[in-house]
Design a protein around this motif. Structure first.
Motif, PDB file in Angstrom:
ATOM      1  N   LEU A  56       0.950  -1.094   0.088  1.00 49.49           N
ATOM      2  CA  LEU A  56       0.073  -0.008  -0.090  1.00 49.49           C
ATOM      3  C   LEU A  56       0.886   1.123  -0.098  1.00 49.49           C
ATOM      4  CD1 LEU A  56      -2.805  -1.275   2.475  1.00 49.49           C
ATOM      5  CD2 LEU A  56      -3.103  -0.895  -0.076  1.00 49.49           C
ATOM      6  N   PRO A  57       0.430   2.294  -0.652  1.00 47.71           N
ATOM      7  CA  PRO A  57       1.339   3.647  -0.928  1.00 47.71           C
ATOM      8  C   PRO A  57       1.830   4.287   0.381  1.00 47.71           C
ATOM      9  CG  PRO A  57      -1.064   3.903  -1.612  1.00 47.71           C
ATOM     10  CD  PRO A  57      -0.979   2.606  -1.110  1.00 47.71           C
ATOM     11  N   TRP A  58       1.036   3.956   1.450  1.00 46.86           N
ATOM     12  CA  TRP A  58       1.736   4.924   2.778  1.00 46.86           C
ATOM     13  C   TRP A  58       2.787   3.934   3.389  1.00 46.86           C
ATOM     14  CZ3 TRP A  58      -3.228   3.520   2.194  1.00 46.86           C
ATOM     15  CH2 TRP A  58      -3.766   2.389   2.872  1.00 46.86           C
ATOM     16  N   VAL A  59       3.045   2.677   2.981  1.00 50.27           N
ATOM     17  CA  VAL A  59       4.210   1.889   3.655  1.00 50.27           C
ATOM     18  C   VAL A  59       5.546   2.161   2.899  1.00 50.27           C
ATOM     19  CG1 VAL A  59       4.647  -0.376   4.224  1.00 50.27           C
ATOM     20  CG2 VAL A  59       2.349   0.263   4.446  1.00 50.27           C
ATOM     21  N   PRO A  60       6.706   2.450   3.529  1.00 50.81           N
ATOM     22  CA  PRO A  60       7.846   2.955   2.841  1.00 50.81           C
ATOM     23  C   PRO A  60       8.380   1.607   2.024  1.00 50.81           C
ATOM     24  CG  PRO A  60       7.781   3.647   5.132  1.00 50.81           C
ATOM     25  CD  PRO A  60       6.548   2.814   4.918  1.00 50.81           C
ATOM     26  N   LYS A  61       8.639   1.894   0.963  1.00 51.78           N
ATOM     27  CA  LYS A  61       9.381   0.713   0.078  1.00 51.78           C
ATOM     28  C   LYS A  61      10.460   0.054   0.827  1.00 51.78           C
ATOM     29  CE  LYS A  61       5.977   1.191  -2.663  1.00 51.78           C
ATOM     30  NZ  LYS A  61       4.767   0.376  -2.310  1.00 51.78           N
ATOM     31  N   GLY A  62      10.411  -1.050   0.897  1.00 54.22           N
ATOM     32  CA  GLY A  62      11.685  -1.989   1.503  1.00 54.22           C
ATOM     33  C   GLY A  62      11.517  -2.491   2.818  1.00 54.22           C
ATOM     34  N   THR A  63      10.462  -1.876   3.653  1.00 56.27           N
ATOM     35  CA  THR A  63       9.961  -2.271   4.795  1.00 56.27           C
ATOM     36  C   THR A  63       9.483  -3.929   4.903  1.00 56.27           C
ATOM     37  OG1 THR A  63       7.774  -1.692   4.791  1.00 56.27           O
ATOM     38  CG2 THR A  63       9.323   0.039   5.403  1.00 56.27           C
ATOM     39  N   ASN A  64       9.613  -4.249   6.215  1.00 54.70           N
ATOM     40  CA  ASN A  64       9.429  -5.602   6.424  1.00 54.70           C
ATOM     41  C   ASN A  64       8.249  -5.719   7.281  1.00 54.70           C
ATOM     42  OD1 ASN A  64      10.530  -5.448   8.879  1.00 54.70           O
ATOM     43  ND2 ASN A  64      12.821  -6.057   8.075  1.00 54.70           N
ATOM     44  N   SER A  65       7.947  -6.878   7.824  1.00 54.06           N
ATOM     45  CA  SER A  65       6.792  -6.950   8.782  1.00 54.06           C
ATOM     46  C   SER A  65       6.831  -6.570  10.012  1.00 54.06           C
ATOM     47  CB  SER A  65       6.393  -8.561   8.695  1.00 54.06           C
ATOM     48  OG  SER A  65       7.480  -9.108   9.149  1.00 54.06           O
ATOM     49  N   ASN A  66       8.436  -6.192  10.414  1.00 52.17           N
ATOM     50  CA  ASN A  66       8.571  -5.631  11.634  1.00 52.17           C
ATOM     51  C   ASN A  66       8.480  -3.985  11.844  1.00 52.17           C
ATOM     52  OD1 ASN A  66       9.380  -8.183  12.683  1.00 52.17           O
ATOM     53  ND2 ASN A  66      11.356  -7.864  11.716  1.00 52.17           N
ATOM     54  N   GLY A  67       7.859  -3.569  10.696  1.00 53.41           N
ATOM     55  CA  GLY A  67       7.773  -2.060  10.599  1.00 53.41           C
ATOM     56  C   GLY A  67       7.177  -1.485   9.365  1.00 53.41           C
ATOM     57  N   LYS A  68       6.166  -0.802   9.361  1.00 55.11           N
ATOM     58  CA  LYS A  68       5.544  -0.305   8.143  1.00 55.11           C
ATOM     59  C   LYS A  68       5.144   1.185   8.375  1.00 55.11           C
ATOM     60  CE  LYS A  68       3.138  -4.616   7.183  1.00 55.11           C
ATOM     61  NZ  LYS A  68       3.491  -5.461   8.447  1.00 55.11           N
ATOM     62  N   GLY A  69       6.195   1.849   9.038  1.00 57.19           N
ATOM     63  CA  GLY A  69       6.120   3.329   8.915  1.00 57.19           C
ATOM     64  C   GLY A  69       4.937   3.868  10.221  1.00 57.19           C
ATOM     65  N   PRO A  70       5.044   5.129  10.125  1.00 55.78           N
ATOM     66  CA  PRO A  70       4.189   5.634  11.208  1.00 55.78           C
ATOM     67  C   PRO A  70       2.467   5.600  11.012  1.00 55.78           C
ATOM     68  CG  PRO A  70       5.043   7.542   9.728  1.00 55.78           C
ATOM     69  CD  PRO A  70       5.665   6.202   9.574  1.00 55.78           C
ATOM     70  N   PHE A  71       2.111   5.320   9.829  1.00 58.84           N
ATOM     71  CA  PHE A  71       0.950   5.283   9.340  1.00 58.84           C
ATOM     72  C   PHE A  71       0.081   4.056   9.311  1.00 58.84           C
ATOM     73  CE2 PHE A  71       2.742   9.233   7.695  1.00 58.84           C
ATOM     74  CZ  PHE A  71       2.297  10.043   8.633  1.00 58.84           C
ATOM     75  N   GLU A  72       0.700   3.011   9.704  1.00 58.06           N
ATOM     76  CA  GLU A  72       0.478   1.671   9.532  1.00 58.06           C
ATOM     77  C   GLU A  72       0.793   0.727  10.899  1.00 58.06           C
ATOM     78  OE1 GLU A  72      -1.643  -0.879   9.092  1.00 58.06           O
ATOM     79  OE2 GLU A  72      -1.848   0.281   7.470  1.00 58.06           O
ATOM     80  N   LYS A  73      -0.125  -0.052  11.348  1.00 54.35           N
ATOM     81  CA  LYS A  73       0.434  -0.883  12.422  1.00 54.35           C
ATOM     82  C   LYS A  73       1.692  -1.997  11.966  1.00 54.35           C
ATOM     83  CE  LYS A  73      -3.891  -3.024  12.537  1.00 54.35           C
ATOM     84  NZ  LYS A  73      -4.582  -1.859  11.690  1.00 54.35           N
ATOM     85  N   ASP A  74       2.452  -2.198  12.878  1.00 55.23           N
ATOM     86  CA  ASP A  74       3.618  -2.835  12.605  1.00 55.23           C
ATOM     87  C   ASP A  74       3.432  -4.264  12.059  1.00 55.23           C
ATOM     88  OD1 ASP A  74       5.243  -0.767  13.432  1.00 55.23           O
ATOM     89  OD2 ASP A  74       5.690  -1.447  15.377  1.00 55.23           O
ATOM     90  N   MET A  75       2.232  -4.925  12.736  1.00 64.40           N
ATOM     91  CA  MET A  75       1.939  -6.120  12.155  1.00 64.40           C
ATOM     92  C   MET A  75       0.510  -6.287  11.897  1.00 64.40           C
ATOM     93  SD  MET A  75       3.600  -8.988  11.558  1.00 64.40           S
ATOM     94  CE  MET A  75       3.070 -10.766  11.260  1.00 64.40           C
ATOM     95  N   PHE A  76      -0.073  -6.862  10.835  1.00 63.61           N
ATOM     96  CA  PHE A  76      -1.480  -6.723  10.668  1.00 63.61           C
ATOM     97  C   PHE A  76      -1.744  -8.167  11.321  1.00 63.61           C
ATOM     98  CE2 PHE A  76      -4.661  -8.579   8.139  1.00 63.61           C
ATOM     99  CZ  PHE A  76      -5.847  -7.626   7.730  1.00 63.61           C
TER     100      PHE A  76
END
Length: 696
Positions: free
Chosen positions: A342-362
């Motif tokens: 999704l476009p607010w998740v910084p590219k190259g992130t993994n399941s341990n962190g998805k940026g400030p606007f998404e929960k770290d783990m779904f």
């Protein structure tokens, strides 16, 4: 000023026998009493729709009883033609299916096509029906009001009573603040304004079995000085008391301790009117994974409140389908990997962190496909995501439910085919349901299930660092707003909340539909008969078709939208027209009432996906940061209906699809077992099904 002519409905049977027959006797008894509780909320919904709705319901039932369902004989005895009789039966079926005389989708009023004289003759030989008709006849045909909305010359709302109830924004804001300070949630309330000894008075009518009236201490809100605010408990008392009786019977047949506790706390909330108890019940409900009978009960959806905070009652009982539910569970188990796309998740992130606007783990929700046994609501959706409390969704979890027997209606009808070029209609119709199903599923699980609100959790406690706030990807600057302690999404965004939320959810589903690993979960691969290109093409064509169709739910007189999803569809299409470099071509001929939309098939993903992504990012960041002022400016401009769009609307109305009416089954106790009865998918069948529910 005339109400739109009412087309005869297409009646669709919501079959449930295959799922119901797979239950144990214990589970059937639980389903029976929960369905009784669900249908028990009918009169609450009717009361929330219009002052005359309960009377019209009673009239239809009285006419049914007067002839014991032999409508043809009633018409002969009343000297009413078959054509006139059918017009009344169509009206009755639509009324019952929408639970009121306003369409559940669009909120426009509809009136009987049968003449007044013929309707009077139908009722004349049965004194109870004749009396009821005398009480509601004028309101049935009366115009205005023409739609639901803030009370005014053309619109009405049963949530707000008294002259000029919504006249003072300052009063309404102050009352909302007072309710927030006193922990009085608005969902199960209505508001009444009146004068008492020249003092301006407001009553907050709270749904509960218990009755009491308390003058609220408004000293914390200085703007309410010299006004009297009362909390009046006992709204919808009789219906809630009956529902609680059914819930007590159902509690004998629960499958586990969680269900028992959910029912007890739900009953307590209905008895006392305390929605904090209901919220506690919802927290437990989301932990009851994969129940053999799924239920929803309470004041749920705020779509019809012009302020977007008060909710309509809803009751649902569904029975899971194992094979389809297994597919949805597989999707839920791998959904975390899709969030990273999704476009607010910084590219190259993994399941341990998805940026400030998404929960770290779904956290995968309980995701099930069910056949609905009872769906007591003004609008029967193909899928839902609950609870409607974002803090519970974010901190504890939520459930996704797809209604498979409701979904089948989308498979058989050709919605919007008239807006597709003739040479493309066959391909569109053959593949529409495939892409629509994926769209709905992704809408529910990721559209409503993603995102992280920046919030002050309690005084001076934040879920982010307020000293070093995150950067806003829309501006490149640090965020400058967030949710304050006690604020909620619906409270902050008000009338925008539902449509922006639905728009964002629709965008998520459309944005991800080209992803190969997403499609593989649904069984679409390179070897599939329906290809990825078919699905993507159909998805983007549906965005155009549904954007046009949504205009039917815009009222050019009041300049208001009557349905959150319709406004969202139009806004998405408008954005694509502005921002996708000619991806769409519209052919409009007002003289021949011709309107078609085409997509440049060679450039769909190159032009369309970036455009969807930009719109999705904007709405997401506005939502996560409580940025209502920027969101309102942007979204109101995007969903504005200009002169060109009004010409499109005229054509859309001319070609409007006939409305759907749904025919539900009933259950009946038979000694120590439960029997299921399904009804013919006709207007007469719909009326019979409601009559045999024997609602008091």
């Amino acid at each position: 000023m005339l109400l739109a002519k009412m087309a005869a409905p297409v009646v669709f049977q919501l079959c449930v026998a295959s799922a119901f027959n797979g239950l144990t006797k214990h589970e059937k008894l639980y389903a029976h009493w929960m369905a009784k509780a669900a249908w028990g909320g009918t009169r609450i919904i009717l009361r929330q729709v219009s002052p005359e709705a309960n009377g019209i319901f009673d009239l239809i039932m009285a006419l049914y009883r007067s002839c014991r369902g032999d409508w043809n004989q009633l018409a002969i005895n009343s000297n009413v033609s078959r054509e006139e009789l059918q017009r009344f039966l169509d009206y009755a079926a639509l009324f019952l299916s929408n639970i009121g005389n306003y369409f559940g989708s669009g909120d426009q009023k509809f009136a009987p096509e049968i003449s007044r004289d013929a309707l009077i003759r139908l009722a004349s030989s049965h004194p109870p029906a004749k009396k009821l008709l005398g009480q509601v006849l004028e309101d049935m045909y009366q115009q205005p009001p023409i739609s639901l909305g803030a009370p005014g010359p053309l619109t009405q709302s049963a949530y707000y009573h008294g002259d000029h109830c919504l006249e003072s924004p300052d009063d309404l804001s102050s009352i909302s603040k007072l309710m927030e300070d006193l922990s009085i949630y608005p969902e199960n309330t209505r508001l009444r304004r009146y004068q008492n000894s020249e003092m301006d008075c407001y009553d907050i009518l709270q749904a509960s079995v218990d009755e009491s009236t308390v003058i609220l201490d408004d000293t914390t809100v200085s703007t309410l000085a010299h006004k009297q605010i009362r909390l009046v408990r006992g709204d919808h008392r009789e219906e809630l008391e009956h529902i609680c009786t059914c819930l007590r019977r159902a509690s004998r047949y629960t499958s586990n301790a969680a269900q028992q506790l959910v029912l007890q706390q739900t009953m307590d909330s209905f008895l006392l009117g305390d929605l904090e108890l209901y919220r506690e019940a919802q927290k437990i409900w989301v932990t009851d994974k994969a129940p053999s009978v799924e239920t929803v009960l309470g004041f749920v959806e705020p779509y019809r409140d012009p302020l977007g905070v008060r909710a309509e009652f809803e009751g649902i009982v569904g029975i899971p389908e194992p094979s389809e539910t297994e597919l949805l569970k597989r999707l839920a188990s791998v959904a975390d990997t899709f969030v990273s796309k999704l476009p607010w998740v910084p590219k190259g992130t993994n399941s341990n962190g998805k940026g400030p606007f998404e929960k770290d783990m779904f956290d995968p929700p309980d995701f099930s496909s069910v056949q609905s046994l009872a769906y007591c609501s003004s609008n029967i959706f193909p899928g839902i995501n609950l609870p409607n409390y974002n803090d519970i969704r974010q901190d504890i979890g939520y459930k996704n439910i797809i209604f498979s027997n409701r979904m089948l209606a989308e498979r058989i009808r050709a919605r919007g085919l008239q807006f597709v070029a003739e040479e493309e209609q066959e391909r569109y119709q053959n593949h529409r349901f495939h892409s629509y199903y994926i769209w709905v599923v992704l809408h529910e699980i990721l559209g409503h299930g993603t995102g992280r609100f920046l919030a002050e959790v309690s005084k001076d406690e934040y879920n982010f660092d307020p000293i070093n706030p995150p950067l806003n990807p829309l501006t490149g600057l640090v965020v400058d707003c967030w949710y304050r302690a006690g604020q909620t999404w619906t409270g902050v965004f008000g009338d925008l909340a539902t449509t922006v939320d639905e728009c964002r959810a629709e965008l998520v589903g459309a944005y991800l539909i080209d992803e190969l690993d997403v499609l593989a979960v649904f069984g679409y691969t390179e070897e599939s008969e329906v290809s990825r290109d078919d699905l993507v093409y159909n998805m983007y064509l549906q965005l155009g078709v549904d954007g046009l169709r949504g205009l039917a739910n815009y009222d050019p007189i009041t300049k208001k939208w009557g349905q959150a999803h319709s406004r969202a569809h139009y806004a998405i299409f408008r954005h694509l027209l502005r921002d996708s470099d000619g991806l769409y071509t519209l052919h409009c001929d007002p003289h021949s009432y011709s309107l078609t939309v085409q997509v440049d098939q060679l450039n769909i993903l190159q032009k369309g996906k970036p455009s969807l992504g930009q719109l999705l990012l904007m709405l997401h960041i506005y939502r996560c940061t409580a940025d209502v002022s920027r969101c309102r400016e942007f979204y109101e401009d995007l969903s504005q209906v200009d002169e060109e769009a009004l010409r499109w609307r005229d054509i859309v109305i001319h070609h409007k699809d006939p409305p759907l009416a749904f025919c539900h089954a009933n259950t009946f106790l038979s000694k120590d077992d439960v029997e299921l009865k399904e009804y013919a998918p006709t207007a007469k069948g719909v009326i019979q099904s409601w009559a045999e529910r024997e609602l008091v």
